[in-house]
Design a protein around this motif. Structure first.
Motif, PDB file in Angstrom:
ATOM      1  N   ALA A 158       0.831  -1.207   0.000  1.00  0.00           N
ATOM      2  CA  ALA A 158       0.000   0.000   0.000  1.00  0.00           C
ATOM      3  C   ALA A 158       0.865   1.258   0.000  1.00  0.00           C
ATOM      4  N   HIS A 159       1.936   1.244   0.761  1.00  0.00           N
ATOM      5  CA  HIS A 159       2.852   2.388   0.819  1.00  0.00           C
ATOM      6  C   HIS A 159       3.529   2.582  -0.533  1.00  0.00           C
ATOM      7  N   PHE A 160       3.978   1.507  -1.128  1.00  0.00           N
ATOM      8  CA  PHE A 160       4.616   1.543  -2.444  1.00  0.00           C
ATOM      9  C   PHE A 160       3.666   2.131  -3.480  1.00  0.00           C
ATOM     10  N   GLU A 161       2.428   1.658  -3.486  1.00  0.00           N
ATOM     11  CA  GLU A 161       1.427   2.152  -4.432  1.00  0.00           C
ATOM     12  C   GLU A 161       1.164   3.645  -4.234  1.00  0.00           C
ATOM     13  N   ALA A 162       1.102   4.083  -2.982  1.00  0.00           N
ATOM     14  CA  ALA A 162       0.866   5.500  -2.697  1.00  0.00           C
ATOM     15  C   ALA A 162       2.018   6.363  -3.205  1.00  0.00           C
ATOM     16  N   MET A 163       3.230   5.878  -3.076  1.00  0.00           N
ATOM     17  CA  MET A 163       4.390   6.622  -3.568  1.00  0.00           C
ATOM     18  C   MET A 163       4.346   6.770  -5.082  1.00  0.00           C
ATOM     19  N   LEU A 164       3.834   5.759  -5.754  1.00  0.00           N
ATOM     20  CA  LEU A 164       3.784   5.786  -7.213  1.00  0.00           C
ATOM     21  C   LEU A 164       2.619   6.610  -7.755  1.00  0.00           C
ATOM     22  N   ARG A 165       1.566   6.716  -6.977  1.00  0.00           N
ATOM     23  CA  ARG A 165       0.363   7.410  -7.419  1.00  0.00           C
ATOM     24  C   ARG A 165       0.636   8.870  -7.766  1.00  0.00           C
ATOM     25  N   SER A 166       1.454   9.511  -6.963  1.00  0.00           N
ATOM     26  CA  SER A 166       1.763  10.918  -7.182  1.00  0.00           C
ATOM     27  C   SER A 166       3.145  11.226  -6.622  1.00  0.00           C
ATOM     28  N   PRO A 167       3.983  11.898  -7.390  1.00  0.00           N
ATOM     29  CA  PRO A 167       5.313  12.243  -6.890  1.00  0.00           C
ATOM     30  C   PRO A 167       5.316  13.490  -6.003  1.00  0.00           C
ATOM     31  N   ALA A 168       4.148  14.010  -5.640  1.00  0.00           N
ATOM     32  CA  ALA A 168       4.069  15.241  -4.841  1.00  0.00           C
ATOM     33  C   ALA A 168       4.817  15.105  -3.517  1.00  0.00           C
ATOM     34  N   TRP A 169       4.848  13.914  -2.922  1.00  0.00           N
ATOM     35  CA  TRP A 169       5.507  13.696  -1.637  1.00  0.00           C
ATOM     36  C   TRP A 169       6.997  14.011  -1.676  1.00  0.00           C
ATOM     37  N   ILE A 170       7.558  14.069  -2.872  1.00  0.00           N
ATOM     38  CA  ILE A 170       8.995  14.319  -3.009  1.00  0.00           C
ATOM     39  C   ILE A 170       9.342  15.755  -2.611  1.00  0.00           C
ATOM     40  N   THR A 171       8.503  16.706  -2.996  1.00  0.00           N
ATOM     41  CA  THR A 171       8.821  18.116  -2.759  1.00  0.00           C
ATOM     42  C   THR A 171       7.782  18.877  -1.943  1.00  0.00           C
ATOM     43  N   ASP A 172       6.560  18.418  -1.901  1.00  0.00           N
ATOM     44  CA  ASP A 172       5.488  19.135  -1.219  1.00  0.00           C
ATOM     45  C   ASP A 172       5.388  18.689   0.240  1.00  0.00           C
TER      46      ASP A 172
END
Length: 80
Positions: free
Chosen positions: A11-25
């Motif tokens: 689930a965590h892996f899928e969430a990371m792939l869904r949107s790259p916003a977590w990288i900078t936002d």
């Protein structure tokens, strides 16, 4: 292309792939870390993933290949 192996839930892996916003936002990052906490015994694990991805982005890479260790699965992540 850089490769980053991660030991996280599906689930965590899928969430990371869904949107790259977590990288900078920061807001997206807070949601990610609240929803998917660090594995027991590994404080800072999630942050180390983010830091590694941010480093590759700052080096000019447009993509990174994330490898989910638990699932033996790789997926391309656009660093947008």
């Amino acid at each position: 292309m850089p490769i980053l192996a991660v030991d996280i839930s599906q689930a965590h892996f899928e969430a990371m792939l869904r949107s790259p916003a977590w990288i900078t936002d920061e807001e997206a990052w807070k949601i990610m870390t609240t929803t998917y906490q660090n594995p027991p015994g590994y404080p800072g694990y999630n942050y180390s993933i983010r830091e590694a991805v941010q480093k590759r982005k700052s080096e000019g890479h447009a993509y990174i290949l994330l490898f989910a260790v638990r699932e033996d699965r790789a997926q391309l992540l656009a660093l947008g």
